[in-house]
Motif scaffolding. Structure first.
Motif, PDB file in Angstrom:
ATOM      1  N   GLY A 168       8.105 -12.658  -6.334  1.00 61.10           N
ATOM      2  CA  GLY A 168       7.455 -12.187  -7.550  1.00 61.10           C
ATOM      3  C   GLY A 168       6.102 -12.799  -7.834  1.00 61.10           C
ATOM      4  N   SER A 169       5.782 -13.908  -7.189  1.00 63.45           N
ATOM      5  CA  SER A 169       4.501 -14.561  -7.464  1.00 63.45           C
ATOM      6  C   SER A 169       4.190 -15.556  -6.356  1.00 63.45           C
ATOM      7  CB  SER A 169       4.545 -15.295  -8.820  1.00 63.45           C
ATOM      8  OG  SER A 169       5.538 -16.309  -8.802  1.00 63.45           O
ATOM      9  N   GLY A 170       3.022 -16.191  -6.451  1.00 65.47           N
ATOM     10  CA  GLY A 170       2.657 -17.287  -5.564  1.00 65.47           C
ATOM     11  C   GLY A 170       2.676 -16.944  -4.089  1.00 65.47           C
ATOM     12  N   ILE A 171       3.185 -17.874  -3.297  1.00 62.33           N
ATOM     13  CA  ILE A 171       3.234 -17.680  -1.846  1.00 62.33           C
ATOM     14  C   ILE A 171       4.087 -16.473  -1.494  1.00 62.33           C
ATOM     15  CG2 ILE A 171       3.970 -18.703   0.339  1.00 62.33           C
ATOM     16  CD1 ILE A 171       3.329 -21.435  -0.797  1.00 62.33           C
ATOM     17  N   GLY A 172       5.175 -16.267  -2.224  1.00 60.92           N
ATOM     18  CA  GLY A 172       6.053 -15.138  -1.940  1.00 60.92           C
ATOM     19  C   GLY A 172       5.347 -13.800  -2.060  1.00 60.92           C
ATOM     20  N   ARG A 173       4.585 -13.629  -3.137  1.00 66.61           N
ATOM     21  CA  ARG A 173       3.838 -12.373  -3.301  1.00 66.61           C
ATOM     22  C   ARG A 173       2.756 -12.241  -2.225  1.00 66.61           C
ATOM     23  NH1 ARG A 173       1.409 -10.721  -9.050  1.00 66.61           N
ATOM     24  NH2 ARG A 173       3.600 -10.108  -9.326  1.00 66.61           N
ATOM     25  N   ALA A 174       2.049 -13.332  -1.961  1.00 69.70           N
ATOM     26  CA  ALA A 174       1.000 -13.298  -0.940  1.00 69.70           C
ATOM     27  C   ALA A 174       1.583 -12.933   0.423  1.00 69.70           C
ATOM     28  CB  ALA A 174       0.284 -14.643  -0.879  1.00 69.70           C
ATOM     29  N   LEU A 175       2.744 -13.479   0.748  1.00 70.83           N
ATOM     30  CA  LEU A 175       3.411 -13.134   2.002  1.00 70.83           C
ATOM     31  C   LEU A 175       3.763 -11.645   2.046  1.00 70.83           C
ATOM     32  CD1 LEU A 175       5.798 -16.185   2.415  1.00 70.83           C
ATOM     33  CD2 LEU A 175       4.170 -15.404   4.142  1.00 70.83           C
ATOM     34  N   ALA A 176       4.334 -11.154   0.963  1.00 67.68           N
ATOM     35  CA  ALA A 176       4.730  -9.746   0.920  1.00 67.68           C
ATOM     36  C   ALA A 176       3.541  -8.824   1.157  1.00 67.68           C
ATOM     37  CB  ALA A 176       5.395  -9.431  -0.417  1.00 67.68           C
ATOM     38  N   LEU A 177       2.415  -9.128   0.533  1.00 72.55           N
ATOM     39  CA  LEU A 177       1.242  -8.259   0.645  1.00 72.55           C
ATOM     40  C   LEU A 177       0.627  -8.334   2.040  1.00 72.55           C
ATOM     41  CD1 LEU A 177      -0.447  -8.746  -2.837  1.00 72.55           C
ATOM     42  CD2 LEU A 177       1.393  -7.201  -2.140  1.00 72.55           C
ATOM     43  N   GLN A 178       0.576  -9.531   2.620  1.00 71.13           N
ATOM     44  CA  GLN A 178       0.021  -9.653   3.970  1.00 71.13           C
ATOM     45  C   GLN A 178       0.933  -8.998   5.007  1.00 71.13           C
ATOM     46  OE1 GLN A 178      -1.517 -13.548   5.018  1.00 71.13           O
ATOM     47  NE2 GLN A 178      -2.105 -13.949   2.901  1.00 71.13           N
ATOM     48  N   LEU A 179       2.230  -9.141   4.830  1.00 79.23           N
ATOM     49  CA  LEU A 179       3.178  -8.514   5.748  1.00 79.23           C
ATOM     50  C   LEU A 179       3.119  -6.992   5.630  1.00 79.23           C
ATOM     51  CD1 LEU A 179       6.083 -11.022   5.161  1.00 79.23           C
ATOM     52  CD2 LEU A 179       4.952 -10.646   7.363  1.00 79.23           C
ATOM     53  N   ALA A 180       2.979  -6.504   4.400  1.00 78.89           N
ATOM     54  CA  ALA A 180       2.867  -5.058   4.196  1.00 78.89           C
ATOM     55  C   ALA A 180       1.612  -4.521   4.873  1.00 78.89           C
ATOM     56  CB  ALA A 180       2.837  -4.746   2.698  1.00 78.89           C
ATOM     57  N   ALA A 181       0.528  -5.292   4.785  1.00 82.68           N
ATOM     58  CA  ALA A 181      -0.726  -4.877   5.425  1.00 82.68           C
ATOM     59  C   ALA A 181      -0.582  -4.796   6.935  1.00 82.68           C
ATOM     60  CB  ALA A 181      -1.848  -5.840   5.048  1.00 82.68           C
ATOM     61  N   GLN A 182       0.346  -5.571   7.493  1.00 85.54           N
ATOM     62  CA  GLN A 182       0.595  -5.547   8.933  1.00 85.54           C
ATOM     63  C   GLN A 182       1.611  -4.475   9.329  1.00 85.54           C
ATOM     64  OE1 GLN A 182       1.309  -9.192  11.014  1.00 85.54           O
ATOM     65  NE2 GLN A 182      -0.148 -10.372   9.822  1.00 85.54           N
ATOM     66  N   GLY A 183       2.156  -3.782   8.331  1.00 88.70           N
ATOM     67  CA  GLY A 183       3.086  -2.703   8.634  1.00 88.70           C
ATOM     68  C   GLY A 183       4.538  -3.106   8.686  1.00 88.70           C
ATOM     69  N   ALA A 184       4.862  -4.296   8.200  1.00 83.06           N
ATOM     70  CA  ALA A 184       6.267  -4.726   8.172  1.00 83.06           C
ATOM     71  C   ALA A 184       7.013  -4.000   7.067  1.00 83.06           C
ATOM     72  CB  ALA A 184       6.347  -6.233   7.954  1.00 83.06           C
ATOM     73  N   GLN A 185       8.311  -3.774   7.281  1.00 86.92           N
ATOM     74  CA  GLN A 185       9.184  -3.276   6.232  1.00 86.92           C
ATOM     75  C   GLN A 185       9.693  -4.482   5.453  1.00 86.92           C
ATOM     76  OE1 GLN A 185      11.980  -0.046   7.412  1.00 86.92           O
ATOM     77  NE2 GLN A 185      11.260  -0.478   9.494  1.00 86.92           N
ATOM     78  N   LEU A 186       9.766  -4.349   4.136  1.00 88.74           N
ATOM     79  CA  LEU A 186      10.021  -5.520   3.313  1.00 88.74           C
ATOM     80  C   LEU A 186      11.314  -5.430   2.521  1.00 88.74           C
ATOM     81  CD1 LEU A 186       6.441  -6.030   1.822  1.00 88.74           C
ATOM     82  CD2 LEU A 186       7.455  -7.207   3.779  1.00 88.74           C
ATOM     83  N   ALA A 187      12.011  -6.544   2.458  1.00 90.23           N
ATOM     84  CA  ALA A 187      13.145  -6.724   1.559  1.00 90.23           C
ATOM     85  C   ALA A 187      12.785  -7.897   0.666  1.00 90.23           C
ATOM     86  CB  ALA A 187      14.420  -7.000   2.332  1.00 90.23           C
ATOM     87  N   LEU A 188      12.536  -7.624  -0.604  1.00 92.96           N
ATOM     88  CA  LEU A 188      11.997  -8.636  -1.514  1.00 92.96           C
ATOM     89  C   LEU A 188      12.968  -8.925  -2.647  1.00 92.96           C
ATOM     90  CD1 LEU A 188       8.391  -7.129  -1.902  1.00 92.96           C
ATOM     91  CD2 LEU A 188       9.211  -8.737  -0.141  1.00 92.96           C
ATOM     92  N   CYS A 189      13.053 -10.187  -3.028  1.00 94.55           N
ATOM     93  CA  CYS A 189      13.863 -10.520  -4.196  1.00 94.55           C
ATOM     94  C   CYS A 189      13.182 -11.607  -5.008  1.00 94.55           C
ATOM     95  CB  CYS A 189      15.279 -10.948  -3.802  1.00 94.55           C
ATOM     96  SG  CYS A 189      15.422 -12.594  -3.055  1.00 94.55           S
ATOM     97  N   ASP A 190      13.531 -11.649  -6.282  1.00 92.25           N
ATOM     98  CA  ASP A 190      13.032 -12.670  -7.198  1.00 92.25           C
ATOM     99  C   ASP A 190      13.943 -12.647  -8.420  1.00 92.25           C
ATOM    100  OD1 ASP A 190      10.125 -14.246  -7.464  1.00 92.25           O
ATOM    101  OD2 ASP A 190      11.109 -13.896  -9.392  1.00 92.25           O
ATOM    102  N   VAL A 191      13.972 -13.732  -9.149  1.00 93.32           N
ATOM    103  CA  VAL A 191      14.788 -13.783 -10.356  1.00 93.32           C
ATOM    104  C   VAL A 191      14.083 -13.103 -11.524  1.00 93.32           C
ATOM    105  CG1 VAL A 191      13.935 -15.997 -11.252  1.00 93.32           C
ATOM    106  CG2 VAL A 191      16.324 -15.327 -11.646  1.00 93.32           C
ATOM    107  N   ASN A 192      12.755 -12.941 -11.425  1.00 95.47           N
ATOM    108  CA  ASN A 192      11.970 -12.302 -12.480  1.00 95.47           C
ATOM    109  C   ASN A 192      11.691 -10.853 -12.098  1.00 95.47           C
ATOM    110  OD1 ASN A 192       9.591 -11.371 -13.982  1.00 95.47           O
ATOM    111  ND2 ASN A 192       9.449 -13.469 -14.740  1.00 95.47           N
TER     112      ASN A 192
END
Length: 279
Positions: A15-39
């Protein structure tokens, strides 16, 4: 794992910080994402931005400290996307309080998320990773998983535990299809200090949470985006251990050179920080 395109990558604390940055960079590389957060709100913002890259994104609000919740998340990821190839156990919280006055509930809160959250993620996704030709586990420790710091005993305990767990797991999986990386970030520009439970500063005195967060922002030398870039590169190169930031590398070197005296060196630094922080 040289190519993350179309790989199913799990990121906790997205949902934020390194986790969000990772999700966006991985998405830019074409990875499929499974994301979770408490918020849920923060998580949805990440999902919206990542989805703009045209990749599949599955998300769920999950408290990683709950073993059954993480297992349910893993089962749903497999149904929605398929078996995961990478899991990044990133979710974490912070507590600043002296041992003598520490509330046991706060101590357990930190350990349950920072350590048991990592264990829960590994346990839940290992069967999926086993099904892949090439897979990867990334567990986020900290430079505070290498050095001890006053007022950070609970956080230290959780991050030292992540380090030991990860290094043992890596040896158990040696020669298998699963690579394991332990990450030790230094000061990263995220909201972890703002969301921390704050009681004492590094000198043991009662702390103002807003001031502590502001001081952390001044010291944090690395952006979440840069940290994420280094983590992605570590996955691609099957790196075993990653120190992020000049501060992390310097503190690691001090601990290695002066294992019995690094606390004396750091103590001088704490006093200087306290002195100049009052000006």
């Amino acid at each position: 794992m040289k190519n993350l395109e179309q790989k199913i990558v799990v990121v906790t604390g997205a949902g934020s910080g390194i986790g969000r940055a990772l999700a966006l960079q991985l998405a830019a590389q074409g990875a499929q994402l499974a994301l979770c957060d408490v918020n849920a709100d923060n998580l949805q913002k990440t999902v919206d931005i990542a989805s703009a890259h045209g990749v599949k994104v599955y998300s769920a609000t999950v408290d990683v400290s709950k073993r059954e919740a993480v297992q349910t998340f893993a089962d749903n990821v497999a149904r929605a996307l398929g078996n995961a190839s990478v899991i990044i156990n990133n979710a974490g919280v912070a507590l600043s309080q002296n041992v003598e006055t520490m509330n046991r509930q706060d101590f357990e809160w930190v350990l349950n998320i920072n350590f048991w959250g990592v264990v829960n993620g590994c346990e839940a996704f290992l069967p999926q990773l086993r099904q892949q030709k090439d897979a990867h586990i990334v567990n986020i420790s900290s430079i505070f998983g290498i050095i001890g710091v006053p007022s950070q005993s609970a956080y230290n305990a959780s991050k030292f535990a992540v380090k030991g767990f990860t290094e043992a797991l890596r040896q158990e999986l040696n020669g298998s299809n699963i690579h394991v990386t332990c990450v030790h970030p230094g000061g990263i520009k995220t909201n972890i200090a703002r969301n921390a439970r704050v009681h004492n500063d590094i000198m043991g005195k009662a702390a103002d949470p807003k001031k502590l967060a502001a001081d952390f922002d001044k010291l944090a030398a690395t952006t979440a985006e840069e940290a994420a870039r280094q983590i992605v590169r570590a996955i691609e190169s099957n790196q075993k251990r990653l120190l992020i930031g000049k501060d992390a590398k310097a503190l690691d070197a001090i601990q290695r050179l002066l294992p019995n005296h690094y606390d004396t060196v750091l103590g001088i630094g704490y006093k200087l920080m306290d002195k100049f922080g009052k000006r």
